[in-house]
Design a protein around this motif. Structure first.
Motif, PDB file in Angstrom:
ATOM      1  N   ASP A 150       0.749  -1.065  -0.048  1.00 29.91           N
ATOM      2  CA  ASP A 150       0.086  -0.013  -0.006  1.00 29.91           C
ATOM      3  C   ASP A 150       0.856   1.207  -0.100  1.00 29.91           C
ATOM      4  O   ASP A 150       0.375   2.239  -0.478  1.00 29.91           O
ATOM      5  N   LEU A 151       2.126   1.034   0.525  1.00 34.31           N
ATOM      6  CA  LEU A 151       2.988   2.334   0.614  1.00 34.31           C
ATOM      7  C   LEU A 151       3.150   2.682  -1.093  1.00 34.31           C
ATOM      8  O   LEU A 151       3.138   4.145  -1.472  1.00 34.31           O
ATOM      9  N   TRP A 152       3.421   1.789  -1.820  1.00 32.02           N
ATOM     10  CA  TRP A 152       3.662   2.104  -3.398  1.00 32.02           C
ATOM     11  C   TRP A 152       2.363   2.595  -4.002  1.00 32.02           C
ATOM     12  O   TRP A 152       2.353   3.391  -4.798  1.00 32.02           O
ATOM     13  N   ILE A 153       1.350   1.935  -3.577  1.00 29.17           N
ATOM     14  CA  ILE A 153       0.101   2.299  -4.115  1.00 29.17           C
ATOM     15  C   ILE A 153      -0.308   3.891  -3.551  1.00 29.17           C
ATOM     16  O   ILE A 153      -0.724   4.686  -4.663  1.00 29.17           O
ATOM     17  N   SER A 154       0.016   4.320  -2.460  1.00 30.48           N
ATOM     18  CA  SER A 154      -0.302   5.563  -1.969  1.00 30.48           C
ATOM     19  C   SER A 154       0.831   6.761  -2.971  1.00 30.48           C
ATOM     20  O   SER A 154       0.372   7.797  -3.083  1.00 30.48           O
ATOM     21  N   LEU A 155       1.893   6.082  -3.252  1.00 31.84           N
ATOM     22  CA  LEU A 155       2.794   6.992  -4.065  1.00 31.84           C
ATOM     23  C   LEU A 155       2.213   7.088  -5.327  1.00 31.84           C
ATOM     24  O   LEU A 155       2.248   8.268  -5.816  1.00 31.84           O
ATOM     25  N   ALA A 156       1.475   6.033  -6.034  1.00 34.41           N
ATOM     26  CA  ALA A 156       1.012   6.151  -7.225  1.00 34.41           C
ATOM     27  C   ALA A 156      -0.181   7.232  -7.282  1.00 34.41           C
ATOM     28  O   ALA A 156      -0.447   8.024  -8.036  1.00 34.41           O
ATOM     29  N   GLN A 157      -1.066   7.081  -6.047  1.00 34.39           N
ATOM     30  CA  GLN A 157      -2.132   7.736  -6.013  1.00 34.39           C
ATOM     31  C   GLN A 157      -1.749   9.321  -5.863  1.00 34.39           C
ATOM     32  O   GLN A 157      -2.422  10.300  -6.509  1.00 34.39           O
ATOM     33  N   THR A 158      -0.674   9.691  -5.181  1.00 39.15           N
ATOM     34  CA  THR A 158      -0.246  11.192  -4.894  1.00 39.15           C
ATOM     35  C   THR A 158       0.154  11.595  -6.451  1.00 39.15           C
ATOM     36  O   THR A 158      -0.366  12.867  -6.669  1.00 39.15           O
ATOM     37  N   VAL A 159       0.967  10.829  -7.094  1.00 37.68           N
ATOM     38  CA  VAL A 159       1.418  11.191  -8.481  1.00 37.68           C
ATOM     39  C   VAL A 159       0.223  11.467  -9.148  1.00 37.68           C
ATOM     40  O   VAL A 159       0.022  12.464 -10.177  1.00 37.68           O
ATOM     41  N   ALA A 160      -0.612  10.404  -9.485  1.00 35.80           N
ATOM     42  CA  ALA A 160      -1.836  10.586 -10.125  1.00 35.80           C
ATOM     43  C   ALA A 160      -2.840  11.960  -9.859  1.00 35.80           C
ATOM     44  O   ALA A 160      -3.191  12.637 -10.794  1.00 35.80           O
ATOM     45  N   GLN A 161      -2.851  11.953  -8.590  1.00 32.57           N
ATOM     46  CA  GLN A 161      -3.800  13.287  -8.072  1.00 32.57           C
ATOM     47  C   GLN A 161      -3.150  14.486  -8.394  1.00 32.57           C
ATOM     48  O   GLN A 161      -3.908  15.633  -8.647  1.00 32.57           O
ATOM     49  N   SER A 162      -1.764  14.613  -8.646  1.00 33.64           N
ATOM     50  CA  SER A 162      -1.090  15.974  -8.978  1.00 33.64           C
ATOM     51  C   SER A 162      -1.087  15.868 -10.431  1.00 33.64           C
ATOM     52  O   SER A 162      -1.259  17.307 -10.813  1.00 33.64           O
ATOM     53  N   LEU A 163      -1.016  14.934 -11.178  1.00 29.53           N
ATOM     54  CA  LEU A 163      -0.962  15.168 -12.662  1.00 29.53           C
ATOM     55  C   LEU A 163      -2.543  15.353 -13.190  1.00 29.53           C
ATOM     56  O   LEU A 163      -2.765  16.269 -14.042  1.00 29.53           O
ATOM     57  N   TRP A 164      -3.358  14.749 -12.506  1.00 26.71           N
ATOM     58  CA  TRP A 164      -4.695  14.768 -13.042  1.00 26.71           C
ATOM     59  C   TRP A 164      -5.543  15.484 -12.069  1.00 26.71           C
ATOM     60  O   TRP A 164      -6.699  14.919 -11.703  1.00 26.71           O
ATOM     61  N   TRP A 165      -5.226  16.410 -11.472  1.00 20.67           N
ATOM     62  CA  TRP A 165      -5.825  17.166 -10.471  1.00 20.67           C
ATOM     63  C   TRP A 165      -7.166  17.760 -10.929  1.00 20.67           C
ATOM     64  O   TRP A 165      -8.201  17.958 -10.143  1.00 20.67           O
ATOM     65  N   PHE A 166      -7.317  17.897 -12.129  1.00 18.79           N
ATOM     66  CA  PHE A 166      -8.550  18.393 -12.811  1.00 18.79           C
ATOM     67  C   PHE A 166      -9.578  17.533 -13.155  1.00 18.79           C
ATOM     68  O   PHE A 166     -10.896  17.765 -13.216  1.00 18.79           O
ATOM     69  N   HIS A 167      -9.467  16.001 -12.863  1.00 21.17           N
ATOM     70  CA  HIS A 167     -10.517  15.036 -13.167  1.00 21.17           C
ATOM     71  C   HIS A 167     -10.994  14.641 -11.764  1.00 21.17           C
ATOM     72  O   HIS A 167     -10.312  14.108 -10.747  1.00 21.17           O
ATOM     73  N   PRO A 168     -12.190  14.732 -11.483  1.00 18.78           N
ATOM     74  CA  PRO A 168     -12.826  14.301 -10.142  1.00 18.78           C
ATOM     75  C   PRO A 168     -12.804  13.037 -10.072  1.00 18.78           C
ATOM     76  O   PRO A 168     -12.848  12.522  -8.775  1.00 18.78           O
ATOM     77  N   LEU A 169     -13.039  12.248 -11.183  1.00 16.40           N
ATOM     78  CA  LEU A 169     -12.668  10.661 -11.066  1.00 16.40           C
ATOM     79  C   LEU A 169     -11.441  10.075 -10.114  1.00 16.40           C
ATOM     80  O   LEU A 169     -11.617   9.184  -9.678  1.00 16.40           O
ATOM     81  N   VAL A 170     -10.651  11.041 -10.607  1.00 16.90           N
ATOM     82  CA  VAL A 170      -9.008  10.478 -10.100  1.00 16.90           C
ATOM     83  C   VAL A 170      -9.078  10.675  -8.477  1.00 16.90           C
ATOM     84  O   VAL A 170      -8.880   9.834  -7.805  1.00 16.90           O
ATOM     85  N   TRP A 171      -9.849  11.727  -8.168  1.00 19.63           N
ATOM     86  CA  TRP A 171      -9.986  11.880  -6.522  1.00 19.63           C
ATOM     87  C   TRP A 171     -10.951  10.986  -5.983  1.00 19.63           C
ATOM     88  O   TRP A 171     -10.747  10.491  -4.751  1.00 19.63           O
ATOM     89  N   TRP A 172     -11.803  10.643  -6.660  1.00 20.70           N
ATOM     90  CA  TRP A 172     -13.089   9.700  -6.132  1.00 20.70           C
ATOM     91  C   TRP A 172     -12.285   8.329  -6.105  1.00 20.70           C
ATOM     92  O   TRP A 172     -12.632   7.559  -5.047  1.00 20.70           O
TER      93      TRP A 172
END
Length: 235
Positions: free
Chosen positions: A141-163
């Protein structure tokens, strides 16, 4: 407009009006695309810098608030890690800060436990929290959290990414709850009481940035009800 030729060379008036309009439209689209790219890159960079700054501030806080080593707790963690099939050496840090419980470190995982949770507790009472954090390590889950952080930074405009990020966190906690009960073979009520102890410190604890863990904000009534309905099996 009437076009004319001089010395065999056509002037701009010979060109169709539609071609000029298309060229102007393409230039406008290019400018608009550059503005969108600039805005996207700026916001993504700012979000990334905020995350990095929060992380370094968190690490600095841990170093300043490190408590005395707890050999018995470290020995218990090592024993539980072997039981869960973890080959990595998992360290335990008891901190006087208000951060945790959480697990940090991609290559050298470390469990962070606030002193307010450890003090006055027997080792057996801390087993569910330790197993929960160790399962985050086993699941990656540590690596998954890192991937989530990167994804939310790159696709900050997409609500489905945060959801999707919220759903991933929720399912991760559910899985760790079920696996902890299955591995410890403890009563769901005992495990739920451990989460309630964390919930009691809700106003004194903060979640570690971009790190999985038992966060008080995630200890909800629906989660506790679900745990109480679990047996010793894992779904």
């Amino acid at each position: 407009n009437v076009g004319f030729r001089r010395n065999g060379v056509s002037t701009d008036d010979d060109k169709p009006t539609g071609a000029i309009s298309d060229r102007a439209g393409s230039a406008t689209s290019a400018v608009f695309a550059r503005w969108l790219t600039t805005i996207w890159l700026t916001v993504a960079t700012v979000l990334g810098l905020i995350t990095v700054c929060r992380w370094f501030a968190f690490i600095h806080q841990l170093r300043r608030s490190r408590c005395a080593p707890h050999p018995a707790l470290e020995e218990l963690t090592t024993r539980l890690a072997r039981k869960l099939g973890l080959r990595k050496s998992i360290r335990v840090l008891v901190t006087s800060s208000r951060v945790g419980p959480a697990v940090v470190g991609l290559l050298r995982p470390m469990i962070v436990l606030p002193q307010v949770i450890v003090e006055g507790k027997k080792l057996a009472e801390l087993e569910p929290i330790l197993v929960h954090e160790l399962l985050h390590v086993r699941r990656g889950d540590l690596w998954i959290s890192l991937a989530q952080t990167v994804a939310q930074s790159l696709w900050w405009f997409h609500p489905l990414v945060w959801w999707a990020g919220r759903l991933i966190n929720r399912e991760s906690e559910r899985s760790c709850d079920e696996e902890a009960i299955a591995e410890l073979r403890c009563e769901p009520a005992r495990y739920a009481r451990t989460l309630l102890d964390v919930l009691e410190c809700k106003h004194r604890l903060r979640a570690a940035p971009a790190c999985p863990g038992v966060r008080p904000v995630d200890v909800t009534s629906s989660r506790l009800e679900r745990i109480m309905k679990l047996g010793h099996g894992c779904h």
